[in-house]
Design an enzyme around this catalytic site. Structure first.
Site, short mmCIF file in Angstrom:
data_model
loop_
_atom_site.label_atom_id
_atom_site.label_comp_id
_atom_site.label_asym_id
_atom_site.label_seq_id
_atom_site.Cartn_x
_atom_site.Cartn_y
_atom_site.Cartn_z
N LYS A 42 0.98 -1.35 0.03
CA LYS A 42 -0.02 -0.13 -0.02
C LYS A 42 1.03 1.27 0.03
O LYS A 42 1.56 1.47 0.87
CB LYS A 42 -0.91 0.11 1.24
N ASP A 70 -3.03 4.09 -2.18
CA ASP A 70 -3.97 4.57 -1.24
C ASP A 70 -4.06 6.00 -1.35
O ASP A 70 -3.50 7.04 -0.58
CB ASP A 70 -3.37 4.19 0.27
N LYS A 72 -7.25 7.99 -1.91
CA LYS A 72 -8.45 8.59 -1.08
C LYS A 72 -8.98 9.66 -1.89
O LYS A 72 -9.04 10.80 -1.35
CB LYS A 72 -8.07 8.94 0.33
N ASP A 75 -13.51 14.31 -4.88
CA ASP A 75 -13.54 15.43 -5.75
C ASP A 75 -14.82 15.38 -6.44
O ASP A 75 -15.74 14.24 -6.34
CB ASP A 75 -12.31 15.68 -6.77
N THR A 125 -11.08 6.07 10.46
CA THR A 125 -11.32 5.80 11.96
C THR A 125 -10.54 6.78 13.00
O THR A 125 -10.67 6.65 14.15
CB THR A 125 -10.32 4.26 12.18
N ARG A 216 4.09 -1.47 10.43
CA ARG A 216 4.97 -1.57 11.61
C ARG A 216 5.28 -2.73 11.98
O ARG A 216 6.57 -3.38 12.17
CB ARG A 216 4.75 -0.41 12.67
O1 C5P Z 1 1.79 0.12 10.79
P1 C5P Z 1 0.44 -0.05 10.80
O2 C5P Z 1 0.04 -1.21 10.48
O3 C5P Z 1 -0.24 0.53 11.97
O4 C5P Z 1 -0.03 0.87 9.30
C1 C5P Z 1 -1.45 0.65 9.12
C2 C5P Z 1 -1.50 1.41 7.86
O5 C5P Z 1 -2.91 1.73 7.67
C3 C5P Z 1 -1.15 3.13 7.81
O6 C5P Z 1 -0.56 3.24 6.45
C4 C5P Z 1 -2.20 3.67 8.03
O7 C5P Z 1 -2.11 5.09 7.63
C5 C5P Z 1 -3.45 3.05 7.28
N1 C5P Z 1 -4.61 3.04 8.22
C6 C5P Z 1 -5.01 2.72 9.28
N2 C5P Z 1 -6.17 2.97 9.72
C7 C5P Z 1 -7.05 3.47 8.82
C8 C5P Z 1 -6.84 3.61 7.47
C9 C5P Z 1 -5.61 3.57 7.09
O8 C5P Z 1 -4.14 2.63 9.78
N3 C5P Z 1 -8.40 3.48 9.41
#
Ligand code: C5P
Length: 249
Positions: A42, A70, A72, A75, A125, A216
């Site tokens: 992503k 991603d 998003k 428009d 979220t 992460r």
């Molecule tokens: O590092 P981690 O597993 O938390 O990364 C989750 C990814 O998903 C990040 O790129 C974050 O911006 C994205 N994301 C999220 N929650 C959402 C929408 C997108 O964690 N509701």
């Protein structure tokens, strides 16, 4: 493409790594090392705006990594349609739009998506129920379903759902057929970082997730787990358990 076309996906193909980096050197290292072990990457606004969308996407295509852009989009229909066409023509696997851009804009995206899967983001979220009521007049759980239904009517392939939305969304027969992509995933061995409502890979799959966005826990696994490849191996096993549990229900 619908949910029924992806039931055959292997556990590793269900992992989408959140490539939250800001340069091509780090992108190259990660894609070269991990692309054979996951379903794709992503890439978000940070990398696309730091380097440029065509540069990032063409570079990753040369390296062989499947891409979920991603972006998003949000428009008017003409602009969303044109941006979707531009991204799709670069050769990517998934693109997303905000469902709050409205049905006509989502339809424009669907018309222009080419071979890419078009996913709709429902309620971010990061918004509290209070924010959601102020913005949309309803609490998040209700508004997620409204947006999901409108996205389905517009013809999208899938939804980006918080894991906590999956149960309610999948209770609706029409929405069940959509592909569900879920962030907020934390294996039991990983720190929660800034995620608040998390599910383990196994739990998310049991709840009906199709693809898991994971950053992460893979890119910086705890020392006891080992390397990113060790983290992927553990996550793949957990997804396999979830798939077995799901089919035995
Ligand atoms: O590092 P981690 O597993 O938390 O990364 C989750 C990814 O998903 C990040 O790129 C974050 O911006 C994205 N994301 C999220 N929650 C959402 C929408 C997108 O964690 N509701």
């Amino acid at each position: 493409m619908s949910q029924s076309n992806i039931t055959h996906l292997s556990p590793k193909e269900r992992i989408l790594i959140a490539l939250d980096v800001d340069n091509l050197a780090r992108t190259t290292t990660l894609v070269e090392a991990l692309s054979d072990h996951v379903g794709g990457f992503k890439v978000g606004l940070e990398l696309l705006n730091s380097v440029g969308a065509p540069q990032v996407i063409q570079h990753m295509n040369r390296l062989g990594g499947h891409i979920f852009a991603d972006v998003k989009l949000h428009d008017i229909p003409q602009t969303v349609g044109a941006a979707t066409r531009a991204l799709s023509s670069l050769g990517i696997k998934m693109i997303n739009v905000h469902a709050s851009c409205g049905k006509a804009s989502m339809e424009a995206a669907v018309e222009n998506k080419g071979q890419a899967l078009l996913l709709a983001v429902t309620v971010l979220t990061s918004l509290t129920d209070e924010d959601c009521i102020r913005l949309y007049g309803k609490p998040a759980a209700e508004k997620v379903l409204d947006f999901a239904k409108e996205a389905h009517e517009a013809g999208v392939d899938g939804l980006i759902c918080a894991a906590s939305d999956l149960e309610a969304v999948n209770r609706d027969e029409a929405l069940k057929s959509l592909i569900k992509v879920t962030p907020g995933i934390r294996p039991e061995w990983a720190p929660s970082d800034d995620q608040k409502r998390m599910l383990t890979p196994r739990e998310a799959i049991v709840q009906g997730a199709d693809y898991l966005v994971i950053g992460r826990p893979i890119l910086n696994p705890p020392a006891g787990v080992g390397s990113p490849l060790d983290a992927i191996a553990r996550i793949t096993e957990d997804i396999q358990k979830g798939l077995e549990e799901r089919t035995s229900r």
